[in-house]
Design a protein around this motif. Structure first.
Motif, mmCIF file in Angstrom:
data_model
loop_
_atom_site.group_PDB
_atom_site.id
_atom_site.type_symbol
_atom_site.label_atom_id
_atom_site.label_comp_id
_atom_site.label_asym_id
_atom_site.label_seq_id
_atom_site.Cartn_x
_atom_site.Cartn_y
_atom_site.Cartn_z
ATOM 1 N N UNK A 1 -80.465 -46.184 -11.811
ATOM 2 C CA UNK A 1 -79.468 -46.153 -10.745
ATOM 3 C C UNK A 1 -78.617 -47.401 -10.644
ATOM 4 N N UNK A 2 -78.974 -48.459 -11.372
ATOM 5 C CA UNK A 2 -78.222 -49.710 -11.275
ATOM 6 C C UNK A 2 -76.890 -49.591 -12.021
ATOM 7 N N UNK A 3 -75.856 -50.311 -11.514
ATOM 8 C CA UNK A 3 -74.575 -50.381 -12.203
ATOM 9 C C UNK A 3 -73.670 -49.182 -12.011
ATOM 10 N N UNK A 4 -73.943 -48.313 -11.050
ATOM 11 C CA UNK A 4 -73.118 -47.126 -10.853
ATOM 12 C C UNK A 4 -71.841 -47.444 -10.073
ATOM 13 N N UNK A 5 -70.822 -46.575 -10.273
ATOM 14 C CA UNK A 5 -69.567 -46.683 -9.536
ATOM 15 C C UNK A 5 -69.221 -45.324 -8.938
#
Length: 216
Positions: free
Chosen positions: A44-48
């Motif tokens: 889930x890290x780094x999503x936009x």
């Protein structure tokens, strides 16, 4: 004198306990077992996402003990580091499952930019936490206008095709004039033929008269 059996067993156990050292005693399970000492960000890290919209995937963390084994039943709190307007996390806190994992869905808020989310152990005595970096994007409001403009260009092209049809019809009219010329030519030919016939008849009459006078 006989020693009762029960008294004999008790005295034997006491002697055995005295003979054994403290290191040989079997203690209960390690008190650190089942206590989280590490939180890992699994996904889930780094999503936009566009500001005001949810990110595509949930944030997932895992709680581990000192042996690196999953810890079920640990309560994890998900929260924005600096809460944006309109942002949401569901659920804001949850227990880890049998694999030591906990997850939460996130909706980004405004303004646009980085919106980090922290997952921490819900224990005032613990400082365990992990952070996810999410980014809110500016909505693209100009795309629809461009599409409409392209549609207008296509309509103009259709008008151009109508003009071509008009030119084709004009060319057809020219063909009709050519037919009239053919009729005129035919008329000239017929008149010429009639003149030739009359001339032949006159010649024949002249020859007949001249021949009759000579005979007499």
């Amino acid at each position: 004198m006989r020693i009762p059996l029960i008294a004999f067993l008790i005295s034997t156990a006491a002697i055995s306990a005295t003979a054994c050292g403290a290191d040989d005693l079997v203690l209960p399970g390690d008190p650190n077992d089942g206590v989280p000492v590490e939180l890992r960000a699994l996904s889930g890290d780094g999503q936009t996402a566009v500001a005001g919209d949810p990110v595509r995937h949930p944030l997932v963390v895992q709680a581990l003990d000192h042996e690196g084994r999953p810890v079920p039943g640990a309560v994890i709190v998900f929260e924005f580091v600096d809460p944006p307007d309109g942002a949401e996390i569901a659920p804001p806190n949850t227990e880890t499952d049998s694999t030591g994992r906990a997850s939460a869905a996130v909706k980004l808020g405004t303004p646009v930019g980085d919106q980090p989310v922290k997952a921490r152990l819900a224990d005032p005595a613990s400082s365990l936490s992990v952070q996810f970096l999410l980014t809110a994007l500016q909505p693209n409001r100009g795309g629809g206008g461009d599409d409409d403009g392209e549609g207008g260009d296509d309509g103009s092209g259709s008008g151009g095709d109508g003009g071509d049809d008009g030119d084709d019809e004009g060319d057809g009219g020219g063909g009709g004039s050519g037919g009239g010329d053919d009729d005129d030519d035919d008329g000239d030919d017929d008149e010429g033929d009639d003149d030739d016939d009359n001339k032949k008849k006159g010649d024949n009459k002249g020859k007949g008269k001249g021949k009759g006078k000579s005979d007499s």
